[in-house]
Motif scaffolding. Sequence first.
Motif, short mmCIF file in Angstrom:
data_model
loop_
_atom_site.label_atom_id
_atom_site.label_comp_id
_atom_site.label_asym_id
_atom_site.label_seq_id
_atom_site.Cartn_x
_atom_site.Cartn_y
_atom_site.Cartn_z
N PHE A 186 -2.91 -5.69 12.53
CA PHE A 186 -2.65 -5.35 11.36
C PHE A 186 -3.76 -6.29 10.68
CE2 PHE A 186 1.30 -3.77 13.12
CZ PHE A 186 1.81 -2.70 12.29
N SER A 187 -4.55 -5.61 9.63
CA SER A 187 -5.69 -6.34 9.01
C SER A 187 -5.26 -6.21 7.56
CB SER A 187 -6.76 -6.17 9.48
OG SER A 187 -7.91 -6.88 8.65
N ARG A 209 -1.41 -9.16 15.75
CA ARG A 209 -1.10 -8.12 16.89
C ARG A 209 0.38 -8.02 17.43
NH1 ARG A 209 -5.77 -6.85 20.09
NH2 ARG A 209 -4.67 -7.47 21.91
N ALA A 220 3.46 3.35 10.73
CA ALA A 220 2.86 2.44 9.95
C ALA A 220 1.42 2.69 9.36
CB ALA A 220 2.37 1.13 10.81
N GLN A 221 0.78 3.47 9.96
CA GLN A 221 -0.88 3.96 9.55
C GLN A 221 -0.36 4.60 8.11
OE1 GLN A 221 -4.11 3.53 10.74
NE2 GLN A 221 -4.41 4.15 8.57
N SER A 224 0.89 2.64 5.20
CA SER A 224 -0.26 1.89 4.51
C SER A 224 -0.99 2.74 3.67
CB SER A 224 -1.16 1.32 5.50
OG SER A 224 -1.98 1.91 6.20
N GLU A 232 -2.67 -2.39 3.78
CA GLU A 232 -3.00 -2.94 4.93
C GLU A 232 -3.90 -1.96 5.83
OE1 GLU A 232 0.24 -4.58 6.94
OE2 GLU A 232 1.30 -2.66 7.31
N HIS A 233 -4.67 -2.43 6.75
CA HIS A 233 -5.29 -1.63 7.85
C HIS A 233 -4.61 -1.74 9.33
CE1 HIS A 233 -8.75 -0.04 5.44
NE2 HIS A 233 -7.99 -1.11 4.69
N VAL A 234 -4.46 -0.71 9.86
CA VAL A 234 -3.64 -0.59 11.35
C VAL A 234 -4.37 0.14 12.00
CG1 VAL A 234 -1.52 -0.19 12.38
CG2 VAL A 234 -1.67 -0.41 9.73
N ARG A 321 1.70 -11.27 10.38
CA ARG A 321 2.36 -10.55 9.39
C ARG A 321 3.62 -10.73 9.01
NH1 ARG A 321 4.35 -5.00 9.88
NH2 ARG A 321 3.60 -3.79 8.26
N ALA A 324 4.86 -5.69 4.69
CA ALA A 324 3.61 -5.06 4.58
C ALA A 324 2.65 -5.37 3.83
CB ALA A 324 4.16 -3.49 4.10
#
Length: 441
Positions: A186-187, A209, A220-221, A224, A232-234, A321, A324
């Motif tokens: 997760f970024s 991670r 999650a994708q 987001s 966030e980017h997954v 994290r 979210a």
Amino acid sequence: RARAHRGRSHRGRSGSAQERQRSSTQGRQGQESTPPMPKRPPAATPGAPGAAKVPRWSSASVASAIALAYAAGLGSRVLLTAGGDPPPSTADAFSHTTHPDMATDGFNWTQLSMSRANNFPSGTIKYLDAATIKERGAMHAWHTTFARSIPALVSGLGDDVAASFSGWRREDYRRHWGEKDVVVAFSPDKMFQRGVLRSGLRRLQAPHRQRMRFDAFLDAQAESERVIPPLEHVAVQQSPSRDLSDFGLPPLPPFVEELVSPTLQARNLWVAAPPKTSVLHYDWQDSVLLQVSGTKRFTLIDPARLHTAYPAVMLMENLVRTGAGQFEPRLTSREVDNFPLANITHPDYDRHPLLRDAHVMTVEVPAGSALFLPAYWFHQVESFAAPGELNVAVNYWFQGHSLATRLYRTLRENVFVNCTLPAAPGQLHPCRNSVLPEDEG
């Protein structure tokens, strides 16, 4: 280095398969999730008691190291300067190396760079096809690529694999892979690593991670992406697998099993919904990347001109994290040295003037193709896919030649910019951030 490396490599691959296996596995280390870094002393304060020393080697090893050092042109100075800063704030980056005594003489890389000039077609990399490898064999591919430290795009190597996933949408992956465990990163943005400056010291920021089921990753994708820009980017990032056949993927890259299997160290799965970028870095192993779906764009820098990327040693900072799109940085004691200071997509030539001399190549790896990437090649990776589809790839890491590792250790202990040390009084830190577009950080 190129000539010395090729000579040793050809001898190492001669003889029986059993001899090759025994030779290639000596001194190698196993690992689980990521390619292991060659053991090395931690960076120490230059000149301080207990500072890292070059390890003692046998006479043959010393002779090899000396030959490599002279190939690199020891004795003629090239300065890594912070070109945009007025004196006296300008710091000589060599004064911040992991072995500042080397700054007295420095490195001249001209001979090393020129020795590799004829290894590549103009402005590009080597191109092969699966039919040629099948006809001539895996070891011919090794001698023309990895043994000479030359990357190659191999068309058709994974055509059968890519065909079996052609047209898959996210729900197809959910149906087939939903219950399988993967490692997910997760970024806060598309840059899944970045250098950050905190309290005057540069750190490498790594994404959060965690292990989860693949269907949870897809959830999650989707969550987001409910807002723009995404919270966030997954991505499934460098997720280890003991047997990729669980995902319907080959346990070894087609047609080069003989090359990879004797010293295979990791099989990793990569899945992302673009945009996603892995910033400029190198790995310590040779690797074969097999592109299953979507396209990856690699921006490469030849390690023969390693200095042009301003290699550095810095501490790692992990993001944790907490919700979210919410993250907290946590400093670790781990040192990393495979992420340089230079930004290849937004170069700061005032800060990093030698980057103008880097041997930079860009290659796109479409589905069904593979990239042979030798150890120590700097690479930045961007992932692309059609709307509603995923970018899927597999990495096979295997141990490269030990002679390259010896040279790496020598360079790391002597000429990498040490970002773990504070700036000298009255000087700007050589590892400080450049001014870049806001969305790139």
